[in-house]
Design a protein around this motif. Structure first.
Motif, PDB file in Angstrom:
ATOM      1  N   GLY B 494       0.827  -1.210   0.000  1.00  0.00           N
ATOM      2  CA  GLY B 494       0.000   0.000   0.000  1.00  0.00           C
ATOM      3  C   GLY B 494       0.857   1.254   0.000  1.00  0.00           C
ATOM      4  N   GLY B 495       1.942   1.223   0.779  1.00  0.00           N
ATOM      5  CA  GLY B 495       2.835   2.380   0.886  1.00  0.00           C
ATOM      6  C   GLY B 495       3.477   2.710  -0.448  1.00  0.00           C
ATOM      7  N   THR B 496       3.921   1.673  -1.144  1.00  0.00           N
ATOM      8  CA  THR B 496       4.574   1.905  -2.439  1.00  0.00           C
ATOM      9  C   THR B 496       3.545   2.395  -3.455  1.00  0.00           C
ATOM     10  OG1 THR B 496       5.886  -0.003  -1.813  1.00  0.00           O
ATOM     11  CG2 THR B 496       6.287   0.896  -3.977  1.00  0.00           C
ATOM     12  N   LEU B 497       2.334   1.830  -3.379  1.00  0.00           N
ATOM     13  CA  LEU B 497       1.263   2.281  -4.277  1.00  0.00           C
ATOM     14  C   LEU B 497       0.987   3.765  -4.032  1.00  0.00           C
ATOM     15  CD1 LEU B 497      -0.845   1.155  -6.340  1.00  0.00           C
ATOM     16  CD2 LEU B 497      -2.432   1.017  -4.434  1.00  0.00           C
ATOM     17  N   ASN B 498       0.949   4.130  -2.745  1.00  0.00           N
ATOM     18  CA  ASN B 498       0.718   5.528  -2.375  1.00  0.00           C
ATOM     19  C   ASN B 498       1.839   6.421  -2.909  1.00  0.00           C
ATOM     20  OD1 ASN B 498      -0.271   7.818  -0.744  1.00  0.00           O
ATOM     21  ND2 ASN B 498       1.606   7.443   0.392  1.00  0.00           N
ATOM     22  N   PHE B 499       3.084   5.923  -2.841  1.00  0.00           N
ATOM     23  CA  PHE B 499       4.228   6.714  -3.307  1.00  0.00           C
ATOM     24  C   PHE B 499       4.093   7.033  -4.805  1.00  0.00           C
ATOM     25  CE2 PHE B 499       8.502   6.976  -5.139  1.00  0.00           C
ATOM     26  CZ  PHE B 499       8.979   8.066  -4.435  1.00  0.00           C
ATOM     27  N   PHE B 500       3.758   6.000  -5.572  1.00  0.00           N
ATOM     28  CA  PHE B 500       3.648   6.229  -7.023  1.00  0.00           C
ATOM     29  C   PHE B 500       2.415   7.077  -7.363  1.00  0.00           C
ATOM     30  CE2 PHE B 500       6.297   2.300  -7.195  1.00  0.00           C
ATOM     31  CZ  PHE B 500       7.442   2.965  -7.620  1.00  0.00           C
ATOM     32  N   ALA B 501       1.305   6.839  -6.634  1.00  0.00           N
ATOM     33  CA  ALA B 501       0.103   7.655  -6.878  1.00  0.00           C
ATOM     34  C   ALA B 501       0.387   9.113  -6.533  1.00  0.00           C
ATOM     35  CB  ALA B 501      -1.056   7.125  -6.029  1.00  0.00           C
ATOM     36  N   SER B 502       1.159   9.333  -5.466  1.00  0.00           N
ATOM     37  CA  SER B 502       1.514  10.703  -5.072  1.00  0.00           C
ATOM     38  C   SER B 502       2.354  11.360  -6.160  1.00  0.00           C
ATOM     39  CB  SER B 502       2.301  10.691  -3.765  1.00  0.00           C
ATOM     40  OG  SER B 502       1.538  10.137  -2.742  1.00  0.00           O
ATOM     41  N   ALA B 503       3.345  10.611  -6.672  1.00  0.00           N
ATOM     42  CA  ALA B 503       4.211  11.162  -7.727  1.00  0.00           C
ATOM     43  C   ALA B 503       3.373  11.516  -8.959  1.00  0.00           C
ATOM     44  CB  ALA B 503       5.295  10.158  -8.081  1.00  0.00           C
ATOM     45  N   LEU B 504       2.407  10.652  -9.266  1.00  0.00           N
ATOM     46  CA  LEU B 504       1.549  10.880 -10.436  1.00  0.00           C
ATOM     47  C   LEU B 504       0.678  12.117 -10.236  1.00  0.00           C
ATOM     48  CD1 LEU B 504       1.004   9.403 -13.129  1.00  0.00           C
ATOM     49  CD2 LEU B 504      -0.978   8.367 -12.044  1.00  0.00           C
ATOM     50  N   SER B 505       0.112  12.260  -9.036  1.00  0.00           N
ATOM     51  CA  SER B 505      -0.768  13.407  -8.782  1.00  0.00           C
ATOM     52  C   SER B 505       0.034  14.712  -8.828  1.00  0.00           C
ATOM     53  CB  SER B 505      -1.496  13.251  -7.443  1.00  0.00           C
ATOM     54  OG  SER B 505      -0.602  13.438  -6.391  1.00  0.00           O
ATOM     55  N   VAL B 506       1.264  14.681  -8.326  1.00  0.00           N
ATOM     56  CA  VAL B 506       2.130  15.872  -8.399  1.00  0.00           C
ATOM     57  C   VAL B 506       2.396  16.207  -9.870  1.00  0.00           C
ATOM     58  CG1 VAL B 506       4.506  16.658  -8.007  1.00  0.00           C
ATOM     59  CG2 VAL B 506       3.231  15.624  -6.136  1.00  0.00           C
ATOM     60  N   ALA B 507       2.656  15.163 -10.661  1.00  0.00           N
ATOM     61  CA  ALA B 507       2.929  15.376 -12.089  1.00  0.00           C
ATOM     62  C   ALA B 507       1.716  16.003 -12.779  1.00  0.00           C
ATOM     63  CB  ALA B 507       3.292  14.054 -12.748  1.00  0.00           C
ATOM     64  N   VAL B 508       0.507  15.534 -12.404  1.00  0.00           N
ATOM     65  CA  VAL B 508      -0.714  16.080 -13.029  1.00  0.00           C
ATOM     66  C   VAL B 508      -0.872  17.557 -12.671  1.00  0.00           C
ATOM     67  CG1 VAL B 508      -3.245  15.953 -13.012  1.00  0.00           C
ATOM     68  CG2 VAL B 508      -1.904  13.857 -13.169  1.00  0.00           C
ATOM     69  N   ILE B 509      -0.717  17.893 -11.393  1.00  0.00           N
ATOM     70  CA  ILE B 509      -0.890  19.292 -10.956  1.00  0.00           C
ATOM     71  C   ILE B 509       0.130  20.195 -11.656  1.00  0.00           C
ATOM     72  CG2 ILE B 509      -0.551  20.845  -8.974  1.00  0.00           C
ATOM     73  CD1 ILE B 509      -2.100  18.932  -7.311  1.00  0.00           C
ATOM     74  N   ILE B 510       1.397  19.744 -11.712  1.00  0.00           N
ATOM     75  CA  ILE B 510       2.431  20.583 -12.340  1.00  0.00           C
ATOM     76  C   ILE B 510       2.167  20.709 -13.847  1.00  0.00           C
ATOM     77  CG2 ILE B 510       4.902  20.754 -12.863  1.00  0.00           C
ATOM     78  CD1 ILE B 510       5.376  19.649 -10.053  1.00  0.00           C
ATOM     79  N   ALA B 511       1.735  19.617 -14.464  1.00  0.00           N
ATOM     80  CA  ALA B 511       1.440  19.677 -15.905  1.00  0.00           C
ATOM     81  C   ALA B 511       0.306  20.658 -16.174  1.00  0.00           C
ATOM     82  CB  ALA B 511       1.082  18.289 -16.414  1.00  0.00           C
ATOM     83  N   LEU B 512      -0.738  20.610 -15.325  1.00  0.00           N
ATOM     84  CA  LEU B 512      -1.871  21.532 -15.507  1.00  0.00           C
ATOM     85  C   LEU B 512      -1.432  22.980 -15.308  1.00  0.00           C
ATOM     86  CD1 LEU B 512      -4.747  19.609 -13.660  1.00  0.00           C
ATOM     87  CD2 LEU B 512      -4.630  20.128 -16.095  1.00  0.00           C
ATOM     88  N   GLU B 513      -0.627  23.210 -14.275  1.00  0.00           N
ATOM     89  CA  GLU B 513      -0.174  24.573 -13.975  1.00  0.00           C
ATOM     90  C   GLU B 513       0.804  25.094 -15.039  1.00  0.00           C
ATOM     91  OE1 GLU B 513      -1.026  26.744 -11.602  1.00  0.00           O
ATOM     92  OE2 GLU B 513      -2.543  25.415 -10.769  1.00  0.00           O
ATOM     93  N   ALA B 514       1.574  24.181 -15.608  1.00  0.00           N
ATOM     94  CA  ALA B 514       2.580  24.608 -16.589  1.00  0.00           C
ATOM     95  C   ALA B 514       1.986  24.753 -17.990  1.00  0.00           C
ATOM     96  CB  ALA B 514       3.728  23.598 -16.618  1.00  0.00           C
ATOM     97  N   PHE B 515       0.809  24.213 -18.193  1.00  0.00           N
ATOM     98  CA  PHE B 515       0.210  24.185 -19.533  1.00  0.00           C
ATOM     99  C   PHE B 515       0.146  25.565 -20.211  1.00  0.00           C
ATOM    100  CE2 PHE B 515      -3.547  23.767 -22.391  1.00  0.00           C
ATOM    101  CZ  PHE B 515      -2.966  22.891 -23.285  1.00  0.00           C
ATOM    102  N   PRO B 516      -0.362  26.623 -19.538  1.00  0.00           N
ATOM    103  CA  PRO B 516      -0.420  27.938 -20.214  1.00  0.00           C
ATOM    104  C   PRO B 516       0.962  28.432 -20.630  1.00  0.00           C
ATOM    105  CG  PRO B 516      -1.596  27.993 -18.124  1.00  0.00           C
ATOM    106  CD  PRO B 516      -0.892  26.691 -18.180  1.00  0.00           C
TER     107      PRO B 516
END
Lengths: 266, 571
Positions: B494-516
């Motif tokens: 579960g911890g490792t799953l959480n780690f990768f999900a966290s990395a993915l969610s950070v990537a999504v937020i940064i991608a959305l913010e960087a898009f403009p």
């Protein structure tokens, strides 16, 4: 089975003792080496092959290149140090500016004393010269063959020997300290003579290379009356070499093999 | 059959049963983890190869500097792995509940020590093994090393980690009589003092204040040259780095010698540990346990004496609601756990070092608008990833750490979903505080313009919510109540799953913010051809809204997932 633990412990202690004693002996051996040999050992360290390539400039015009390879080989007879030189440069010789090409291989033993030598020099205005040498007893016998003269034989004392290019020796040394001075017998492939090169570590300076600052030792080398200044890093890489008279204005700048060999011979 | 063999057999049978009981969804999770781990390794390979290649290409000194980098890597790893093993070994060997359980059985203390030492070493060094192997592989590839290099480097790295692990365990055993006598305050003060002095010496020797664009390599070169211990032939890090460099050069004799040095010195810990296990371990374990119980009794009596009774409590304090009570309980449990506290201190130190390093960022890097934006989003990514590491390590295990006492909070007159909300509020408080400090300091150091500055603050706020929701939600969905070691909980499935999900969610937020900003940097014809030529601010507001919507959706999903799982759970 009853004493397995005791035996295992004894084996571990024995192994530990042997390895650490070997390490101590190795370090003592390094300390007992002569100054020059200690610097050569520091230069080779873990690497079996090290290279040095230079682009040669005179008054900011590229006039050639020179490259040295220093290889440590574990041969059947023991450790061999193979020094290869490959050089092509346009210099003033016999009153004319001409291309000189040198290719050579010096095989030395662990003590840096020569075992064999093979060197070919080609000049534009003269026939090719070939030089071979081999160890015989306590001496090193050289044989020089040219196209227009009978072969010449020379006998050199069996001492440490280094190869040089048209301008002088490039010593495989590292781990220098300011204030050190030592002498190394070197062979001049142009004059076909052996002479002592005196090396003096003058100072530690910061040099700029490829737009970056690097710490290097400034070294004064005197060989056959020609004094050169070199900037050598802690690991033995030569950043720059500046030659004195009669080669004033000549600079050897450390480069990659590809860049160094890129010259227009015309 | 010897007791040690019985325990090992029990572990193997347990592992086999777990494998046999793997269901389809668990198998999917396993492959997700495998994919994530594969990504980490591939990214590690790429980043380290690019870095080595960049340095190697500097004529005359690049190769030598890369060799020094390898020596520096092993120098730093030795201290980090030893430090990490000291903490893990002390808690595993003396404090862990399973050790109590094993001592209740007719098992020799020496066998328990052997098992626990192995576990401590494995837990403190497995991540290093996975992260360092790609670095060594890329170094060998760059140097065009022979095929044997890859086997040699793996063996050398394993031997090195075994040495560091065994050294760390031995230090923990030697320090145990001192550690058990220290009160919490003394332990904290001593650790802070040691960390502070070590950190100061490190930063001073690195001369971090002198670094700028033109001489950063010079400072690095001087730093690596001045560390005399790093180059000493009697230093274990030097054995490992010499073996790696020799393997890359094809010098097998040297590899054999240096690897044998590592092996010989690692094996020497076996007689020491066996002797300690037979003579002292049982006695010392009892002393630690009785001392901690004595200290516990002392704390309880002190607390009872100091705490005002319900009747005498001042009226202004009022009655504590469930939220405040549970928050206070979590904080108390956190500071009482030496492993949690010491590792959070290390984490805090890492954030300070990161923020300080940005004060000396080369000004050339901020020369153009494009580079400024690139550095801005790289910094945002780094801060979010640090936060992600924090939430994965400290927030995810929070619910599992209730352990066997979960029935107490389970029976409390609150809904189970309230527990997730409470953990979320606790986590959000910490992650927002840490995130805000780091993002404000780093953006001030980068002299970010107001729009980027505020955008970064907004992104960190959203990232804090996402990461906290994931950690608490997945922590509730995959709890491990049987485990009392937070490090193990964090590296579980579960911890490792959480780690990768966290990395993915950070990537999504940064991608959305960087898009403009990505849109703005594209040539005009691209705008005309494929995308509407809208004003930049519209895109910025749209991206902020999209990031907010993503955060909201993720939070609701994680909360529901965790709450559903927790509601179904028996004690």
């Amino acid at each position: 089975m009853r004493h397995a633990g005791v035996v295992m412990t004894a084996v571990i202690f024995l192994f530990w003792g042997t390895m650490n004693t070997l390490l101590v002996f190795r370090e003592r051996k390094k300390e007992s080496l002569g100054q020059y040999r200690a610097h050569v050992a520091a230069f080779h360290k873990d690497a079996l092959l090290r290279e040095r390539w230079f682009s040669i400039f005179r008054k900011n015009v590229k006039i050639g290149y020179t490259g040295f390879k220093f290889e440590k080989v574990f041969a059947a007879e023991g450790i061999e140090i193979r020094s290869t030189v490959e050089s092509k440069v346009k210099i003033e010789l016999f009153g004319a500016s001409q291309w000189v090409e040198i290719q050579g291989l010096l095989v030395a033993d662990d003590a840096m004393k020569p075992v064999s030598l093979r060197l070919d020099a080609t000049l534009e205005t003269l026939p090719a010269m070939s030089l071979t040498g081999k160890r015989e007893g306590d001496s090193f016998q050289l044989s020089i063959e040219t196209g227009f003269l009978p072969p010449v034989r020379l006998s050199l004392p069996l001492q440490e020997l280094q190869l040089g290019d048209a301008f002088g020796p490039s010593l495989p040394i590292a781990g220098l300290e300011v204030g050190e001075t030592f002498e190394v017998p070197c062979f001049d492939p142009i004059a076909l003579e052996r002479a002592l090169a005196t090396v003096r570590v003058v100072a530690r300076e910061t040099r700029s290379t490829s737009g970056l600052s690097v710490d290097a030792f400034r070294i004064e080398t005197t060989f056959r009356g020609v004094m050169s200044l070199s900037w050598v890093t802690e690991a033995g890489e030569v950043l720059l070499q500046e030659l004195g008279p009669p080669f004033e204005g000549v600079r050897l700048i450390g480069d990659t093999p590809q860049n160094a060999k890129r010259i227009n011979p015309k | 059959m010897s007791p040690l063999r019985s325990i090992v057999r029990m572990r193997l049978v347990s592992l086999k049963n777990t494998t046999l009981n793997v269901k389809a969804d668990a198998l999917t999770k396993f492959f997700v983890l495998l994919f994530g781990l594969g990504n980490v390794i591939v990214i590690g390979l790429w980043v380290s190869y690019e870095s080595f290649e960049f340095i190697e290409n500097f004529p005359a000194f690049g190769a030598a500097l890369n060799a020094k980098m390898i020596a520096l890597l092993f120098f730093a790893l030795l201290f980090l792995v030893i430090l990490s093993t000291i903490i893990v070994a002390y808690t595993t060997i003396f404090i862990a509940r399973e050790t109590d359980f094993l001592f209740q059985h007719p098992i020799a203390p020496r066998d328990i020590l052997a098992l626990k030492t192995f576990e401590a070493m494995a837990f403190s060094s497995w991540a290093t093994l996975f992260l360092c192997l790609p670095v060594l592989i890329s170094f060998g590839y760059l140097r065009q090393a022979p095929a044997t290099y890859y086997v040699d480097s793996a063996v050398v790295l394993m031997l090195f980690l075994l040495f560091a692990g065994a050294a760390g365990t031995s230090i923990a055993l030697i320090l145990a009589p001192v550690l058990r006598r220290l009160t919490l305050r003394q332990a904290l003060t001593t650790s802070a003092l040691i960390l502070g002095v070590l950190g100061w010496v490190f930063l001073r020797s690195f001369n971090i204040w002198e670094i700028d664009g033109t001489n950063s390599f010079l400072v690095l070169d001087r730093f690596t040259s001045q560390l005399t211990a790093m180059h000493s032939p009697f230093f274990p890090g030097q054995w490992a780095s010499s073996a790696i460099l020799a393997a890359a050069a094809g010098n097998r004799g040297e590899v054999l010698f240096q690897a044998s040095m590592l092996l010989a010195n690692t094996l020497m810990f076996i007689p020491f540990l066996a002797w300690y296990g037979t003579r002292y371990y049982g006695r010392e374990w009892l002393a630690v346990r009785s001392h901690s119980r004595g200290a516990r009794r002392g704390i309880d009596s002190e607390a009872r004496a100091a705490a005002p009774s319900l009747e005498t409590r001042p009226a202004w304090t009022g009655r504590r609601g469930p939220l405040v009570s549970l928050l206070l309980k979590d904080m108390l449990v956190f500071v009482r756990d030496p492993a949690q506290l010491s590792q959070s201190l290390l984490f805090f130190l890492l954030m300070v070092i990161y923020s300080l390093s940005l004060l000396r960022i080369p000004k050339d890097l901020l020369g153009t608008e494009k580079l400024r934006i690139l550095v801005h989003f790289a910094n945002l990514g780094a801060v979010c990833m640090i936060l992600s590491a924090f939430t994965s390590r400290f927030l995810f295990p929070l619910l599992s750490l209730e352990g066997r006492a979960f029935w107490i909070v389970g029976l409390a007159p609150v809904r189970r979903s309230f527990l997730i909300q409470q953990k979320g509020i606790f986590g959000l408080g910490v992650s927002w505080t840490l995130g805000m400090i780091t993002i404000v300091v780093s953006n001030a150091a980068l002299a970010a313009p107001p729009a980027l500055f505020l955008g970064a603050v907004y992104s960190v706020l959203l990232a804090g919510v996402c990461l906290t929701s994931l950690s608490t939600g997945l922590g509730a969905a995959y709890p491990t109540f049987e485990e009392d070691n937070p490090s193990r909980i964090a590296v579980g499935l579960g911890g490792t799953l959480n780690f990768f999900a966290s990395a993915l969610s950070v990537a999504v937020i940064i991608a959305l913010e960087a898009f403009p900003y990505i849109l703005a940097s594209r040539p005009a014809q691209v705008f005309q051809a494929g995308l509407p030529d809208s004003p930049r601010w519209t895109w910025i507001w749209l991206s902020h809204t999209a990031a907010f919507a993503f955060t909201l959706a993720l939070t609701v999903f994680c909360h529901r997932l965790g709450a559903r799982s927790l509601e179904r759970r028996d004690f």
